[in-house]
Scaffold this active site. Structure first.
Site, PDB file in Angstrom:
ATOM      1  N   ASP A   1       1.918   9.097  -6.867  1.00  0.00           N
ATOM      2  CA  ASP A   1       0.911   9.001  -5.831  1.00  0.00           C
ATOM      3  C   ASP A   1       1.726   8.215  -5.072  1.00  0.00           C
ATOM      4  OD1 ASP A   1      -1.134   8.731  -4.131  1.00  0.00           O
ATOM      5  OD2 ASP A   1      -2.599   8.188  -5.724  1.00  0.00           O
TER       6      ASP A   1
HETATM    7  C1  BGC Z   1      -4.216   8.557  -2.662  1.00  0.00           C
HETATM    8  C2  BGC Z   1      -4.039  10.116  -3.122  1.00  0.00           C
HETATM    9  C3  BGC Z   1      -3.578  10.676  -1.937  1.00  0.00           C
HETATM   10  C4  BGC Z   1      -2.176  10.234  -1.533  1.00  0.00           C
HETATM   11  C5  BGC Z   1      -1.664  10.685  -0.117  1.00  0.00           C
HETATM   12  C6  BGC Z   1      -2.928   7.695  -1.972  1.00  0.00           C
HETATM   13  O1  BGC Z   1      -3.258   6.661  -1.499  1.00  0.00           O
HETATM   14  O2  BGC Z   1      -4.355   8.022  -4.093  1.00  0.00           O
HETATM   15  O3  BGC Z   1      -5.061  10.574  -3.690  1.00  0.00           O
HETATM   16  O4  BGC Z   1      -3.440  12.135  -2.054  1.00  0.00           O
HETATM   17  O5  BGC Z   1      -2.395   8.781  -1.102  1.00  0.00           O
HETATM   18  O6  BGC Z   1      -2.308  10.684   0.928  1.00  0.00           O
END
Ligand code: BGC
Length: 735
Positions: free
Chosen positions: A263
């Site tokens: 993530d």
């Molecule tokens: C979130 C994810 C997301 C990623 C990209 C993160 O902060 O937890 O769910 O896909 O950002 O935007």
């Protein structure tokens, strides 16, 4: 490309090129056009890192994608195309209800269609991968991201995760209209302590495996091309560096051989977790755990080369990761068609086309949950109606994660009423601002909060009260602001803003025909609303066509049919709360509140205000007692459980008939009830239908004391009803 050709390509790549593939950067490094969905600290990316990065996050639009891809490939030593990834959560430009609302439809196949259309819009806009579905199981309404989940039940979540993966990916990733799906956030991210986002997760191995892992696994078994790591720790180790979780459970046990992406900055965050002393160790631990792509932390780009050169990370680990990334690019057909479906003309044709809007409207209608109705809904066309509340003129109906949805595409409730009911006798007023004065909310996108003076608030409220007095019925459109749920939007209070509460009180004091339409990304404490209003219709964040769908339902053209995929707690002190809890040694006996030594609260009931699976319609249904075709079954047999469902009201309606099973005594304590099947039936007044469920060994399996997914002999109870409140079970013996 053949596997051999891919291998040749890999063999020919320099170490820097290979490590580049494992690095994901934001699109604004190439152009100014992209959305940052995480903290943007200076990650120290060099020009070389950007020139060799394997994927890009946050770019949308065929033109932007093509420009970046072309410019990048021209300079890349092997002309390897970039992968473009984006959060397409509940739609791209045509926005569907938030996933929690989709869960309420109890119709995974509908979500498959929504995902398919979202994929088509995203694909022509140059997107190759979507960071969806979020398969995290959720039980705590304080956590803002419950809106991105389909709820508290592992069976329902599994069906949805699988359906969404099917919808996004289609038959073949290479084909037009397909994007790769990414199941997230592996694992357990939906259970942060105290509902606070990014917080530690404490789950026993049994609970993790029995309740939390099945939905991820369902998405993976359906062929999801990617999995994303979670921000949280699991068993004291951040998921992103958790070898056992990733190598053993994800790769070996679940057989996942696709791309594992961290993530946003999660590799670097292992330092803050106190798991890694520095970025070198973070890189080493993440790559050893099997994380193929570093989303936006720059740690891989900065550290991996030296780690390999110093012999601290075997190059074979890098090769393994890069091969997976190249394989995904190949599966998407990017080596032959680096722009894939990106096409400006198709963007114009497909995006927000009639067909997509129609599906968004259908999905929204089916997501609404009628929680209470004392004769106010559907609205009477003989009475004048006052539409009151901050959602009367709001276009913010898409939910926090709709970063590509545009508010200008959304019709407001006022516009939708006037569009559909030309000669309607109605008045409209806001009544109050969306949130209490001085409250500032942050979202992904710019959004200005207008300050409303105390005098203006008073005037708005007085106007609303006068409107309510002058009308025979009121639709009160209340709820959370779009930015009050979603990522980093945990909340210790789960009620509507105070100013809206005041509006409710004042309107209900002058009118006794009030229907509240509630907009929300999470279950709220709605005791006051349920007490004061005569009807409550839950609209979630219903998307682009949400307001039109609401008019369909308020007018009675469609009967609501949604069911809660997540319990609405009595109050915040009750969370986390879920229907499929374990029995205790001292169960609470309803009605025996004075019985002291029982598992209960002194001040509130045990049961949520509205339980999982609950939802009314404009008609009523009766369900006959459960009939089993036998009182025993063996491993290889199929037992049939049936009921007769009858529409006992006066209009057509759709009921979701739900099957729950309880394993009475087992080697590991089993929940009081577990959803094992459901069936939606549409019946005319007086019409009845026999509904049958087939029970096989699969429905009886669980994680036993042996650590295996298996069934055990003994007594089972079968409940069939219209919510998880279903009682009067039939019993059988499993031998
Ligand atoms: C979130 C994810 C997301 C990623 C990209 C993160 O902060 O937890 O769910 O896909 O950002 O935007």
């Amino acid at each position: 490309m053949t596997v051999e050709a891919l291998q040749e390509l890999l063999d020919d790549m320099s170490l820097a090129e290979k490590i580049g593939q494992m690095n994901q950067v934001i699109g604004s490094f190439y152009t100014g056009e992209s959305v940052a969905t995480g903290p943007m600290a200076d990650k120290g990316f060099t020009e070389e890192n950007i020139g060799l990065a394997g994927s890009v996050i946050g770019v949308s639009g065929a033109d932007a994608e093509k420009r970046i891809q072309k410019g990048y490939m021209e300079k890349h030593p092997h002309q390897i195309p970039l992968l473009f990834m984006l959060d397409v959560i509940n739609g791209y430009r045509t926005v569907f209800p938030i996933p929690l609302g989709q869960g309420a439809a109890f119709e995974p196949e509908l979500s498959m269609r929504c995902a398919r259309m979202a994929a088509q819009e995203a694909a022509v806009s140059g997107v190759h991968v979507t960071f969806s579905p979020m398969a995290d199981l959720v039980r705590d309404a304080r956590w803002g991201r419950v809106m991105e989940s389909t709820g508290e039940d592992p069976y329902l979540n599994s069906l949805y995760a699988a359906a969404m993966v099917r919808g996004y990916q289609g038959e073949d990733l290479r084909k037009a209209g397909s994007v790769a799906a990414c199941v997230k956030h592996f694992a357990g991210y939906g259970a942060p302590d105290a509902g606070r986002d990014y917080n530690t997760v404490e789950l026993s191995e049994h609970t993790l495996r029995q309740f939390y892992l099945p939905a991820y696994e369902a998405g993976i078994q359906t062929g999801a091309a990617l999995v994303m790591t979670a921000f949280n720790t699991i068993d004291g180790i951040p998921a992103t560096g958790n070898r056992r979780l990733m190598r053993q459970i994800l790769r070996e046990e679940m057989g996942f051989d696709g791309v594992l992406i961290s993530d946003w900055a999660a590799i670097e965050e292992m330092l803050c977790h106190g798991y890694c002393a520095d970025r070198t160790q973070a890189a080493q631990r993440a790559v050893t755990a099997g994380v193929d792509v570093d989303m936006m932390s720059g740690v891989y780009a900065e550290q991996l080369t030296a780690l390999v050169q110093d012999g601290k990370v075997p190059e074979a680990l890098i090769d393994e990761a890069v091969m997976r990334i190249l394989t995904l690019k190949n599966a998407l057909g990017l080596f032959e068609a680096p722009f894939k479906d990106a096409d400006e003309e198709k963007e114009k044709q497909i995006i927000l086309c009639e067909e997509h809007r129609a599906l968004a409207r259908e999905a929204a209608r089916k997501s609404f949950v009628l929680l209470k109705n004392e004769g106010v809904l559907p609205l009477s066309d003989k009475k004048k109606t006052a539409y009151i509340g901050p959602y009367v003129d709001s276009r913010n109906l898409m939910g926090a994660w709709s970063i590509t949805g545009e508010t200008k595409d959304v019709a407001t409730l006022r516009e939708s009423v006037l569009e559909q009911c030309a000669d309607i006798d109605a008045v409209f007023c806001c009544g109050c601002p969306m949130t209490d004065s001085g409250r500032k909310l942050e979202g992904f996108l710019e959004c200005t909060d207008e300050m409303v003076s105390a005098e203006e608030q008073q005037r708005m409220m007085d106007e609303a009260v006068e409107a309510a007095k002058a009308c025979g019925q009121v639709v009160l459109l209340l709820g959370e602001d779009r930015r009050q749920s979603g990522e980093a939007a945990s909340s210790a209070g789960i009620q509507i803003p105070g100013i809206q509460q005041e509006l409710l009180d004042r309107v209900c004091a002058v009118c006794d025909q009030v229907a509240v339409v509630l907009f929300s990304g999470r279950p709220l404490d709605i005791r006051q609303i349920a007490e004061k209003a005569q009807a409550v219709l839950l609209a979630w964040m219903p998307g682009t066509e949400g307001a039109r769908a609401l008019v369909d339902v308020l007018s009675g053209r469609y009967s609501p049919s949604g069911k809660l995929p997540m319990s609405f707690p009595y109050c915040v002190g009750q969370v986390p709360v879920h229907y499929n809890e374990y029995p205790t040694g001292r169960p609470h006996v309803p009605g025996k509140d004075k019985d002291r030594f029982r598992s209960k609260y002194l001040d509130i009931p045990n049961s949520p205000l509205y339980l999982f699976g609950f939802g009314l319609t404009y008609t009523s249904f009766s369900v006959s007692p459960v009939v089993l075709d036998r009182d025993h079954m063996t491993k290889d047999e199929i037992l049939t459980a049936s009921v007769t469902v009858r529409n006992t009201g006066s209009v057509e309606g759709t009921e979701t008939v739900q099957l729950y099973i309880r394993d009475v005594a087992a080697s590991v304590v089993r929940p009081v009830k577990e959803l094992k099947g459901f069936c939606k039936v549409t019946l005319q007044p007086d019409e009845q239908q026999n509904v049958r469920f087939f029970i096989t060994e699969k429905e009886l399996c669980f994680l036993t004391e042996n650590g295996r997914w298996e069934s055990e002999p003994g007594a089972f109870e079968v409940f069939i009803g219209t919510s998880s409140l279903a009682d009067a079970p039939a019993r059988f013996e499993y031998r």
